[in-house]
Design an enzyme around this catalytic site. Structure first.
Site, PDB file in Angstrom:
ATOM      1  N   ASP A 271      -4.465  -0.762  -1.950  1.00  0.00           N
ATOM      2  CA  ASP A 271      -5.672  -0.428  -1.329  1.00  0.00           C
ATOM      3  C   ASP A 271      -6.741   0.135  -2.351  1.00  0.00           C
ATOM      4  O   ASP A 271      -6.380   1.218  -2.963  1.00  0.00           O
ATOM      5  CB  ASP A 271      -5.774   0.329  -0.206  1.00  0.00           C
ATOM      6  CG  ASP A 271      -6.692   0.015   1.031  1.00  0.00           C
ATOM      7  OD1 ASP A 271      -6.996  -1.319   1.096  1.00  0.00           O
ATOM      8  OD2 ASP A 271      -7.131   0.968   1.707  1.00  0.00           O
TER       9      ASP A 271
ATOM     10  N   CYS B  30      -2.186  -3.182   7.556  1.00  0.00           N
ATOM     11  CA  CYS B  30      -2.224  -4.046   6.138  1.00  0.00           C
ATOM     12  C   CYS B  30      -0.743  -4.595   6.224  1.00  0.00           C
ATOM     13  O   CYS B  30      -0.754  -6.013   5.759  1.00  0.00           O
ATOM     14  CB  CYS B  30      -2.150  -3.151   4.941  1.00  0.00           C
ATOM     15  SG  CYS B  30      -3.831  -2.783   4.982  1.00  0.00           S
TER      16      CYS B  30
ATOM     17  N   HIS C 120     -10.709   6.899   1.599  1.00  0.00           N
ATOM     18  CA  HIS C 120      -8.933   6.950   1.028  1.00  0.00           C
ATOM     19  C   HIS C 120      -9.115   5.938   0.107  1.00  0.00           C
ATOM     20  O   HIS C 120     -10.045   4.996   0.187  1.00  0.00           O
ATOM     21  CB  HIS C 120      -8.275   6.432   2.308  1.00  0.00           C
ATOM     22  CG  HIS C 120      -8.550   5.060   2.750  1.00  0.00           C
ATOM     23  ND1 HIS C 120      -9.530   4.929   3.842  1.00  0.00           N
ATOM     24  CD2 HIS C 120      -8.106   3.696   2.667  1.00  0.00           C
ATOM     25  CE1 HIS C 120      -9.576   3.714   4.048  1.00  0.00           C
ATOM     26  NE2 HIS C 120      -8.505   2.953   3.373  1.00  0.00           N
TER      27      HIS C 120
ATOM     28  N   ASP D 113       0.719  -1.254   0.067  1.00  0.00           N
ATOM     29  CA  ASP D 113       0.041  -0.109   0.149  1.00  0.00           C
ATOM     30  C   ASP D 113       0.865   1.332  -0.133  1.00  0.00           C
ATOM     31  O   ASP D 113       0.459   2.162   0.542  1.00  0.00           O
ATOM     32  CB  ASP D 113      -0.891  -0.009   1.119  1.00  0.00           C
ATOM     33  CG  ASP D 113      -1.806  -0.978   1.089  1.00  0.00           C
ATOM     34  OD1 ASP D 113      -1.795  -2.018   0.146  1.00  0.00           O
ATOM     35  OD2 ASP D 113      -2.776  -1.123   1.929  1.00  0.00           O
TER      36      ASP D 113
ATOM     37  N   HIS E  42     -10.605   0.867  -3.197  1.00  0.00           N
ATOM     38  CA  HIS E  42     -11.987   0.777  -2.575  1.00  0.00           C
ATOM     39  C   HIS E  42     -12.883   1.605  -3.353  1.00  0.00           C
ATOM     40  O   HIS E  42     -12.651   2.548  -3.973  1.00  0.00           O
ATOM     41  CB  HIS E  42     -11.978   1.768  -1.354  1.00  0.00           C
ATOM     42  CG  HIS E  42     -11.210   0.967  -0.101  1.00  0.00           C
ATOM     43  ND1 HIS E  42     -11.306  -0.314   0.316  1.00  0.00           N
ATOM     44  CD2 HIS E  42     -10.228   1.587   0.687  1.00  0.00           C
ATOM     45  CE1 HIS E  42     -10.614  -0.475   1.346  1.00  0.00           C
ATOM     46  NE2 HIS E  42      -9.938   0.642   1.698  1.00  0.00           N
TER      47      HIS E  42
ATOM     48  N   LYS F  24      -7.017  -4.811  -3.327  1.00  0.00           N
ATOM     49  CA  LYS F  24      -7.952  -5.287  -2.377  1.00  0.00           C
ATOM     50  C   LYS F  24      -8.936  -4.376  -1.706  1.00  0.00           C
ATOM     51  O   LYS F  24      -8.455  -3.011  -1.978  1.00  0.00           O
ATOM     52  CB  LYS F  24      -6.913  -5.773  -1.144  1.00  0.00           C
ATOM     53  CG  LYS F  24      -6.124  -4.786  -0.484  1.00  0.00           C
ATOM     54  CD  LYS F  24      -5.154  -5.384   0.306  1.00  0.00           C
ATOM     55  CE  LYS F  24      -4.426  -4.074   0.781  1.00  0.00           C
ATOM     56  NZ  LYS F  24      -5.017  -3.300   1.614  1.00  0.00           N
TER      57      LYS F  24
HETATM   58  C1  VGL Z   1      -4.816   0.449   5.647  1.00  0.00           C
HETATM   59  C2  VGL Z   1      -6.379   1.544   6.986  1.00  0.00           C
HETATM   60  C3  VGL Z   1      -7.319   1.154   6.137  1.00  0.00           C
HETATM   61  C4  VGL Z   1      -3.356   0.068   5.338  1.00  0.00           C
HETATM   62  C5  VGL Z   1      -5.925   0.630   4.598  1.00  0.00           C
HETATM   63  O1  VGL Z   1      -2.994   0.125   4.596  1.00  0.00           O
HETATM   64  O2  VGL Z   1      -2.898  -0.164   6.429  1.00  0.00           O
HETATM   65  N1  VGL Z   1      -5.201   1.130   6.724  1.00  0.00           N
HETATM   66  N2  VGL Z   1      -6.994   0.713   4.910  1.00  0.00           N
HETATM   67 ZN    ZN Z   2      -8.403   0.924   3.098  1.00  0.00          ZN
END
Ligand code: VGL
Ligand code: ZN
Length: 211
Positions: free
Chosen positions: A46, A151, A81, A8, A48, A106
């Protein structure tokens, strides 16, 4: 066969982003130095949909950091985010992507969050990363990125659970520490299941990741 997972490394998780991890940009240099040490390099992203149910905006009356029950799982509520096809979801500029073999996205299902690069938080669906590694004879998995206490942690626990020798390059990770101590607790949890904590220097010096 050694694989490196870059977790990420996206604009929203570094300074100036929607969910900035303190010191997030500091892992870019180490990431670029470490990549040439590996046979295989993959990144997680990430990714979404706009109405993802981990977003605080989907739960009026709640604040960021609140924990709710989301379809049977505890869920921390986050700022909006890493929305698909927005700049916040892009990889951070300055990353050397020349050696990336694949990207695994993901968090695409609005009804369940996905911290691990292997499975969603309910372990209902796999991303394909486990099969990808198995098909390429990967034995050793190294992990760096953001965030240590979310993550990175869950990606490491799943890598270990899938039977890979699993190493977290701890000084090439940064954490959220929503509650002070979360990062330390994450490191303890990872060690507790046999994940090896190493440093960038270990990996660069030995070419084998040290301990
Ligand atoms: C993450 C919170 C929400 C991460 C991803 O990459 O650690 N944390 N989505
Ligand atoms: Zn996330």
């Amino acid at each position: 066969m050694r694989a490196l997972i870059l977790v990420d490394l996206q604009n929203d998780f570094v300074e100036g982003g929607a969910l900035p991890v303190p010191g997030g940009r500091e892992v870019i240099g180490p990431t670029n130095r470490l990549q040439p040490q590996f046979d295989l390099v993959v990144a997680t992203q990430d990714w979404h949909p706009p109405g993802h149910e981990s977003f605080v905006t989907q739960h009026p009356g709640h604040a960021v950091g609140d924990v709710i029950d989301l379809n049977g799982l505890p869920q921390v509520l986050w700022p909006v985010h890493c929305v698909q096809d927005t700049p916040g979801a892009d990889f951070v500029r300055g990353l050397d992507r020349a050696r990336w073999d694949a990207v695994f996205q993901k968090g695409t299902d609005p009804s369940v969050d996905s911290y691990s690069g292997f499975f969603d938080n309910g372990r209902r669906r796999a991303t394909g990363l486990g099969e990808y590694f198995a098909g390429r004879g990967v034995t050793d998995v190294y992990i760096l990125g953001l965030a240590t206490d979310y993550c990175v942690k869950f990606t490491a626990l799943d890598a270990r659970g899938l039977g890979f020798r699993t190493h977290v390059i701890a000084d090439a990770c940064r954490g959220v520490d929503l509650e002070p101590g979360d990062v330390d607790a994450a490191l303890v949890a990872m060690r507790g299941v046999g994940v090896m904590l190493v440093t960038e220097a270990d990996v660069l010096a030995k070419g084998e990741g040290g301990a």
